[in-house]
Design a protein around this motif. Structure first.
Motif, PDB file in Angstrom:
ATOM      1  N   ASP A 122       0.863  -1.185   0.000  1.00 35.51           N
ATOM      2  CA  ASP A 122       0.000   0.000   0.000  1.00 35.51           C
ATOM      3  C   ASP A 122       0.900   1.235   0.000  1.00 35.51           C
ATOM      4  O   ASP A 122       2.054   1.156   0.449  1.00 35.51           O
ATOM      5  CB  ASP A 122      -0.843   0.045   1.285  1.00 35.51           C
ATOM      6  CG  ASP A 122      -2.218  -0.586   1.132  1.00 35.51           C
ATOM      7  OD1 ASP A 122      -2.408  -1.377   0.201  1.00 35.51           O
ATOM      8  OD2 ASP A 122      -3.088  -0.291   1.973  1.00 35.51           O
ATOM      9  N   ASP A 140      -0.138   4.274   1.485  1.00 36.32           N
ATOM     10  CA  ASP A 140      -0.427   5.136   2.643  1.00 36.32           C
ATOM     11  C   ASP A 140       0.287   4.615   3.882  1.00 36.32           C
ATOM     12  O   ASP A 140      -0.320   4.357   4.923  1.00 36.32           O
ATOM     13  CB  ASP A 140      -1.954   5.226   2.871  1.00 36.32           C
ATOM     14  CG  ASP A 140      -2.603   3.867   3.063  1.00 36.32           C
ATOM     15  OD1 ASP A 140      -2.040   2.856   2.598  1.00 36.32           O
ATOM     16  OD2 ASP A 140      -3.674   3.816   3.702  1.00 36.32           O
ATOM     17  N   LYS A 185      -4.901   9.124   7.624  1.00 31.22           N
ATOM     18  CA  LYS A 185      -5.411   9.843   6.475  1.00 31.22           C
ATOM     19  C   LYS A 185      -6.770  10.452   6.783  1.00 31.22           C
ATOM     20  O   LYS A 185      -7.554   9.904   7.547  1.00 31.22           O
ATOM     21  CB  LYS A 185      -5.434   8.980   5.210  1.00 31.22           C
ATOM     22  CG  LYS A 185      -6.077   7.631   5.346  1.00 31.22           C
ATOM     23  CD  LYS A 185      -5.891   6.812   4.075  1.00 31.22           C
ATOM     24  CE  LYS A 185      -6.660   5.509   4.166  1.00 31.22           C
ATOM     25  NZ  LYS A 185      -5.848   4.325   4.305  1.00 31.22           N
ATOM     26  N   HIS A 200       0.921   2.567   9.215  1.00 34.04           N
ATOM     27  CA  HIS A 200      -0.134   3.199   8.431  1.00 34.04           C
ATOM     28  C   HIS A 200      -0.085   4.697   8.716  1.00 34.04           C
ATOM     29  O   HIS A 200      -0.008   5.101   9.870  1.00 34.04           O
ATOM     30  CB  HIS A 200      -1.501   2.651   8.845  1.00 34.04           C
ATOM     31  CG  HIS A 200      -1.777   1.288   8.315  1.00 34.04           C
ATOM     32  ND1 HIS A 200      -2.471   1.083   7.156  1.00 34.04           N
ATOM     33  CD2 HIS A 200      -1.427   0.058   8.780  1.00 34.04           C
ATOM     34  CE1 HIS A 200      -2.552  -0.216   6.931  1.00 34.04           C
ATOM     35  NE2 HIS A 200      -1.926  -0.865   7.892  1.00 34.04           N
TER      36      HIS A 200
HETATM   37 MN    MN Z   1      -3.714   1.428   3.066  1.00 33.17          MN
END
Ligand code: MN
Ligand code: 2GW
Length: 297
Positions: A155, A157, A289, A286
């Protein structure tokens, strides 16, 4: 299911290697029942591993998708990867994006390159995340097989916050989702509808793996991605989609084609889950966001 009492082994027999003390833990599972190692801090000697992988001149590809507004995550992702990901080895970043003009330039360490590959976007976000499997599988045949030995698929992010080295590498590896490493099988959020290609029966399932980080040799990653893509398409034809999208199909694949190495949740942590004592180092995090902002068109 009966509650099994786990007895802590006392490792003294056959522990002749001079550095074994730094290579064994008794507080966490270090090997799966099918004898795949689970990589935890304090379970490996990086000098031995680096020497082995340098001897083979191993090349590692890191694939990441930055579609639409997700291009904003790339800077921190790459900058932290430069600090922590496979330092000292040959690394090829593969950035898939629909906005190549928005990709900044990075100053990379020696032996490291970054390739920007333009792809078309999809309207539905579920398709954006799921179609990664199709794109990865196609590029395995077209490109990766000629350019790298191992692939790591991530990923975007995310940020690296600690060592990610060759200890991760194996024919095919998966990472235990940080929310489920202490969960019981019935708590795993697998797809439970038998009609879905992502189906996992209630009494099956080894671990709950995250969709955000997996990899292996190029030919193995091809099999993973190709399976997931076709499973998705078969469901789509029936107007179905598995509960957690690509993650569900990935879990289904790994149930019947078991990973040869598992990454502990150190390798994909989320601060939402706090700081359990077992997790001595958070190697990958992570990034918070703003869902509303980042996911709106
Ligand atoms: Mn993600
Ligand atoms: C846009 C709206 C909603 C969800 C995703 C996106 C989106 C994702 C996007 O606009 N542009 C984009 O490049 N992506 C890519 O897909 C990007 O690489 C991102 O990291 C990846 C997965 O989406 P993400 O990170 O928002 O989803 P998470 O963090 O909730 O991911 C977990 O669940 C997913 C399936 O629902 C995947 O399995 C993922 O691998 C999991 O970590």
């Amino acid at each position: 299911e009966s509650q099994q009492k786990v007895t802590q082994p006392n490792i003294t027999v056959g522990a002749n290697h001079p550095s074994y003390k730094n290579c064994w833990r008794t507080d966490v599972m270090m090997v799966t029942p099918w004898l795949a190692p689970i990589v935890w801090d304090g379970s490996f000697n990086i000098d031995i591993l680096n020497a082995q992988f340098h001897q083979r001149g191993v090349r590692i590809g890191l694939t990441v998708f930055a579609i639409k507004k997700y291009t904003v995550f790339l800077k921190i992702f790459i900058e932290t990867a430069e600090k922590y990901f496979m330092v000292g080895h040959k690394v090829c970043y593969y950035v898939f994006t629909d906005r190549p003009q928005d990709i900044p330039s990075f100053s990379l360490g020696e032996g490291r390159t970054l390739n920007v590959i333009e792809v078309t976007s999809y309207k539905r976000w579920q398709d954006v995340t799921m179609r990664r499997m199709q794109i990865i599988s196609e590029n395995c045949l077209k490109r990766f097989i000629y350019e790298v030995d191992y692939l790591v698929c991530s990923d975007v992010d995310m940020m690296f916050a600690g060592h990610h080295g060759v200890e991760m590498l194996s024919d095919v590896f998966a990472a235990i989702h940080p929310g489920f490493f202490q969960a019981s099988r019935k708590q795993f959020t697998h797809e439970r509808r038998p009609e879905s290609q992502g189906y996992i029966p209630e009494d099956e399932g080894d671990y709950y793996y995250t969709g955000c980080y997996f990899g292996g040799k190029v030919e193995e990653v091809y099999k993973v991605a190709n399976f997931c893509h076709h499973a998705m398409m078969a469901d789509k034809a029936k107007n179905m989609e598995a509960l957690w999208h690509d993650e569900s199909y990935l879990n289904r694949y790994f149930l019947y084609y078991k990973p040869t190495k598992l990454l502990s949740p150190e390798y994909v942590w989320n601060n939402y889950y706090g700081s359990p004592v077992y997790v001595k180092i958070k190697r990958f995090l992570h990034v918070d966001k703003d869902f509303e902002k980042i996911r709106s068109n």
